[in-house]
Enzyme design. Structure first.
Site, PDB file in Angstrom:
ATOM      1  N   LYS A 196      40.952 -23.800  -3.732  1.00 13.54           N
ATOM      2  CA  LYS A 196      40.861 -24.714  -4.866  1.00 13.54           C
ATOM      3  C   LYS A 196      40.253 -23.998  -6.066  1.00 13.54           C
ATOM      4  O   LYS A 196      39.098 -23.593  -6.034  1.00 13.54           O
ATOM      5  CB  LYS A 196      39.974 -25.926  -4.533  1.00 13.54           C
ATOM      6  CG  LYS A 196      40.083 -27.004  -5.617  1.00 13.54           C
ATOM      7  CD  LYS A 196      39.000 -28.038  -5.543  1.00 13.54           C
ATOM      8  CE  LYS A 196      37.742 -27.606  -6.236  1.00 13.54           C
ATOM      9  NZ  LYS A 196      37.890 -27.373  -7.683  1.00 13.54           N
ATOM     10  N   CYS A 304      28.064 -14.221 -13.189  1.00 13.89           N
ATOM     11  CA  CYS A 304      26.912 -14.475 -12.313  1.00 13.89           C
ATOM     12  C   CYS A 304      25.972 -13.279 -12.267  1.00 13.89           C
ATOM     13  O   CYS A 304      24.773 -13.439 -12.108  1.00 13.89           O
ATOM     14  CB  CYS A 304      27.370 -14.880 -10.914  1.00 13.89           C
ATOM     15  SG  CYS A 304      28.672 -13.829 -10.288  1.00 13.89           S
ATOM     16  N   GLU A 401      19.540 -19.949 -15.115  1.00 17.19           N
ATOM     17  CA  GLU A 401      20.813 -19.332 -15.485  1.00 17.19           C
ATOM     18  C   GLU A 401      21.438 -20.103 -16.658  1.00 17.19           C
ATOM     19  O   GLU A 401      21.686 -21.301 -16.554  1.00 17.19           O
ATOM     20  CB  GLU A 401      21.770 -19.361 -14.289  1.00 17.19           C
ATOM     21  CG  GLU A 401      23.078 -18.654 -14.564  1.00 17.19           C
ATOM     22  CD  GLU A 401      24.018 -18.642 -13.362  1.00 17.19           C
ATOM     23  OE1 GLU A 401      24.293 -19.725 -12.803  1.00 17.19           O
ATOM     24  OE2 GLU A 401      24.482 -17.560 -12.979  1.00 17.19           O
TER      25      GLU A 401
HETATM   26  P1  NAI Z   1      30.266 -25.857 -10.035  1.00 10.81           P
HETATM   27  O1  NAI Z   1      29.481 -25.186  -8.971  1.00 10.81           O
HETATM   28  O2  NAI Z   1      30.192 -27.345 -10.135  1.00 10.81           O
HETATM   29  O3  NAI Z   1      31.826 -25.482  -9.856  1.00 10.81           O
HETATM   30  C1  NAI Z   1      32.321 -24.398  -9.097  1.00 10.81           C
HETATM   31  C2  NAI Z   1      33.454 -24.877  -8.209  1.00 10.81           C
HETATM   32  O4  NAI Z   1      32.949 -25.819  -7.275  1.00 10.81           O
HETATM   33  C3  NAI Z   1      34.582 -25.605  -8.941  1.00 10.81           C
HETATM   34  O5  NAI Z   1      35.810 -25.284  -8.328  1.00 10.81           O
HETATM   35  C4  NAI Z   1      34.247 -27.066  -8.715  1.00 10.81           C
HETATM   36  O6  NAI Z   1      35.367 -27.923  -8.785  1.00 10.81           O
HETATM   37  C5  NAI Z   1      33.697 -27.024  -7.299  1.00 10.81           C
HETATM   38  N1  NAI Z   1      32.806 -28.125  -6.939  1.00 10.81           N
HETATM   39  C6  NAI Z   1      32.022 -28.882  -7.763  1.00 10.81           C
HETATM   40  N2  NAI Z   1      31.331 -29.775  -7.040  1.00 10.81           N
HETATM   41  C7  NAI Z   1      31.679 -29.598  -5.739  1.00 10.81           C
HETATM   42  C8  NAI Z   1      31.292 -30.218  -4.512  1.00 10.81           C
HETATM   43  N3  NAI Z   1      30.420 -31.212  -4.485  1.00 10.81           N
HETATM   44  N4  NAI Z   1      31.840 -29.776  -3.361  1.00 10.81           N
HETATM   45  C9  NAI Z   1      32.720 -28.758  -3.366  1.00 10.81           C
HETATM   46  N5  NAI Z   1      33.132 -28.142  -4.494  1.00 10.81           N
HETATM   47  C10 NAI Z   1      32.616 -28.536  -5.676  1.00 10.81           C
HETATM   48  O7  NAI Z   1      29.883 -25.194 -11.405  1.00 10.81           O
HETATM   49  P2  NAI Z   1      30.064 -25.827 -12.886  1.00 10.81           P
HETATM   50  O8  NAI Z   1      29.582 -27.233 -12.870  1.00 10.81           O
HETATM   51  O9  NAI Z   1      31.432 -25.557 -13.318  1.00 10.81           O
HETATM   52  O10 NAI Z   1      29.055 -24.932 -13.727  1.00 10.81           O
HETATM   53  C11 NAI Z   1      27.679 -25.269 -13.803  1.00 10.81           C
HETATM   54  C12 NAI Z   1      26.836 -24.046 -13.830  1.00 10.81           C
HETATM   55  O11 NAI Z   1      26.980 -23.340 -12.599  1.00 10.81           O
HETATM   56  C13 NAI Z   1      27.201 -23.021 -14.880  1.00 10.81           C
HETATM   57  O12 NAI Z   1      26.640 -23.327 -16.107  1.00 10.81           O
HETATM   58  C14 NAI Z   1      26.636 -21.765 -14.280  1.00 10.81           C
HETATM   59  O13 NAI Z   1      25.270 -21.675 -14.556  1.00 10.81           O
HETATM   60  C15 NAI Z   1      26.828 -21.960 -12.802  1.00 10.81           C
HETATM   61  N6  NAI Z   1      28.028 -21.264 -12.326  1.00 10.81           N
HETATM   62  C16 NAI Z   1      27.870 -20.081 -11.686  1.00 10.81           C
HETATM   63  C17 NAI Z   1      28.963 -19.363 -11.281  1.00 10.81           C
HETATM   64  C18 NAI Z   1      28.815 -18.063 -10.608  1.00 10.81           C
HETATM   65  O14 NAI Z   1      29.751 -17.285 -10.568  1.00 10.81           O
HETATM   66  N7  NAI Z   1      27.694 -17.768 -10.019  1.00 10.81           N
HETATM   67  C19 NAI Z   1      30.323 -19.817 -11.542  1.00 10.81           C
HETATM   68  C20 NAI Z   1      30.397 -21.109 -12.186  1.00 10.81           C
HETATM   69  C21 NAI Z   1      29.271 -21.771 -12.559  1.00 10.81           C
END
Ligand code: NAI
Ligand code: MG
Length: 490
Positions: A196, A304, A401
């Site tokens: 996904k 990240c 972050e």
């Molecule tokens: P997120 O963690 O919500 O999204 C990442 C993925 O997880 C997306 O595909 C989303 O649809 C999915 N997701 C969301 N809620 C879920 C759940 N309950 N169960 C399973 N999958 C789920 O991240 P978001 O909200 O897009 O970004 C928020 C913050 O997270 C960013 O500002 C950043 O600080 C951090 N982030 C860090 C990343 C990294 O590579 N370490 C990547 C993206 C975000």
């Protein structure tokens, strides 16, 4: 390469395997109005019949509609992957490798399309999509294809076996690359996949689905389902999934860990980071400044492992800061489709608001705010490169972050002091060290609680080297031999 081009962020990434046609013209890229789910080798309508808009963050214009998968769709995809697993895990490993090589080659052939769509849907500069994301994604398939029939040698006397169906959830900062990081090792190890993509950046994963179809990959070996957190949660909770691989926020990572507790699902988590990038007084200063720029402004800071906390040894702080500000003034923020752009669009309105909120927090906490004076487009989501000078360890902008082009700066006197400060944080994904002394590099990198430590460079990636974190940055490794292990049982 001209002097002007050399002077850009991301030059470090230019690799000899980069297949780099000129994708800056979008004339030949065909996008659909509506995208369906890719299940069992076919594009199918979602059970709910619901679609959501996907936009171009550089212009705020709608690009297409994308299907929202519900629990029934997730179930259908998992069933397809389960059925395919019976065959895929039994064909010869050499055959599996051939399919993965074919995927890699097709990706190179369509590199131009992938790069343009990645930039349109996610806001990252075309130069980065073209020279980094797409070639590196193809290289992950090449690299893992090579392992498919050599697992017995990679793990001698251990009889490596696939796990079954892998559920993979990826973020929006490197949509195609994260798909490759996850799918390639899973397939090489003999698993089948339900992946996904993130809701703001589904299009390159769906393009990848077309490529899987065209490659002749057997139906159901990879299924791509789209949707937001609810769809992801349905995947995590599906009883017939053997492994979850997640990259995203620490909050969601923790939720996933809780929801699979007590099941026998395997889990790897790649979560947030807040890396220290440390400049010692004996460092090659110009090179270090370039590394700092790359470390925090590459991909708009949506990285990240971004070097988001800069530590400068006091004796060189003034000169480093002056050079850093000068260099920031030269960065072009704007249209990501323009190959001269250094900093493209922030991925979503939500992320821009989050960054703006942190800028407000930083000002209130009393750190000294500095932004470059460049122009930014009036439409679309943009943020100027930003510094917070004289930040302290206790500031939220130092501890949390931000995931944007915002760098905090602290100074230090001794090695002990900077090690203490660098490690005094919830995250532990990466770090950077700039010094002329090899002994210092060995000493400090062994004391950093970080999965990756770069020395006199930053943001270098290679499919052969493992990547992953400590502490709240997650667990498990991706890349290299270590990246195959979470997809195998022994
Ligand atoms: P997120 O963690 O919500 O999204 C990442 C993925 O997880 C997306 O595909 C989303 O649809 C999915 N997701 C969301 N809620 C879920 C759940 N309950 N169960 C399973 N999958 C789920 O991240 P978001 O909200 O897009 O970004 C928020 C913050 O997270 C960013 O500002 C950043 O600080 C951090 N982030 C860090 C990343 C990294 O590579 N370490 C990547 C993206 C975000
Ligand atoms: Mg979220």
């Amino acid at each position: 390469m001209s002097k002007k081009q050399e002077n850009k962020i991301g030059l470090d990434f230019k690799t000899d395997w980069a297949y780099a046609p000129a994708p800056e013209d979008t004339k030949h890229i065909t996008l659909q109005k509506q995208y369906d789910l890719f299940i069992d080798g076919k594009f199918v309508k979602p059970n709910s019949k619901k679609y959501f808009d996907t936009i171009n963050p550089a212009t705020e214009q709608k690009i297409a509609e994308v299907a929202e998968a519900d629990e029934k769709d997730v179930d259908k995809a998992v069933k397809a992957a389960r059925k395919a697993f019976e065959k895929w895990s039994k064909i010869s490993a050499k055959e599996r490798g051939k399919y993965i090589y074919r995927i890699a080659r097709l990706m190179q052939e369509r590199a131009r399309e992938f790069a343009v769509i990645e930039t349109m849907n996610g806001g990252k500069c075309i130069r980065e999509s073209r020279d980094i994301d797409v070639p590196l994604a193809a290289n992950h398939f090449f690299y893992n294809a090579g392992w498919a029939d050599k697992l017995e040698y990679a793990f001698p006397n251990r009889n490596p076996q696939p796990l079954g169906v892998a559920g993979q959830i990826i973020p929006w900062n490197f949509p195609l690359l994260m798909a490759a990081w996850k799918i390639a090792p899973a397939l090489a190890a003999g698993n089948t996949v339900v992946l996904k993509p993130a809701e703001t950046t589904s299009l390159t994963a769906l393009k990848l689905a077309e490529l899987f179809r065209d490659s002749g990959l057997p139906d159901g070996v990879v299924n791509i389902i789209t949707g937001a957190g609810k769809t992801g949660a349905a995947m995590v909770n599906h009883p017939d999934i053997n492994k979850i691989a997640f990259t995203g926020s620490t909050d969601v990572g923790k939720m996933i860990q809780k929801s699979i507790a007590g099941t026998d699902k395997k889990l790897t988590l790649e979560l947030g980071g807040k890396a220290a990038n440390i400049i010692f007084e004996d460092a090659p200063i110009d090179q270090a400044v370039e590394g700092v720029i790359n470390g925090i402004f590459f991909n708009q800071g949506h990285v990240c492992c971004a070097g988001s906390r800069l530590f400068i040894q006091e004796s060189v702080a003034d000169i480093v800061i002056r050079k850093l500000k000068d260099r920031m003034e030269s960065l072009i923020v704007g249209d990501p489709m323009d190959k001269n752009t250094d900093i493209g669009a922030i991925n979503s309105k939500e992320q821009l608001l989050k960054i703006q909120e942190y800028i407000k927090i930083g000002k209130n906490e009393g750190a000294d705010f500095y932004q470059s004076s460049c122009a930014i487009p009036s439409k679309g989501y943009y943020c100027r490169p930003t510094l917070f000078l004289n930040a302290s360890q206790s500031h939220r902008i130092v501890q949390e972050e931000i995931f944007g082009p915002v760098l905090t700066i602290q100074t230090f006197r001794t090695i002990e002091e900077v090690i203490e400060k660098a490690n005094n944080i919830a995250y532990g994904l990466s770090a950077g060290i700039w010094t002329d002394k090899g002994s210092k590099i060995f000493n400090i990198s062994s004391k950093m609680r970080a999965g990756v430590v770069w020395a006199n460079t930053y943001n270098k990636f290679d499919p052969a080297s493992p990547f992953g974190g400590y502490k709240e940055s997650g667990f498990g490794r991706e890349g290299g031999l270590h990246g195959l292990m979470p997809y195998l049982k022994f």
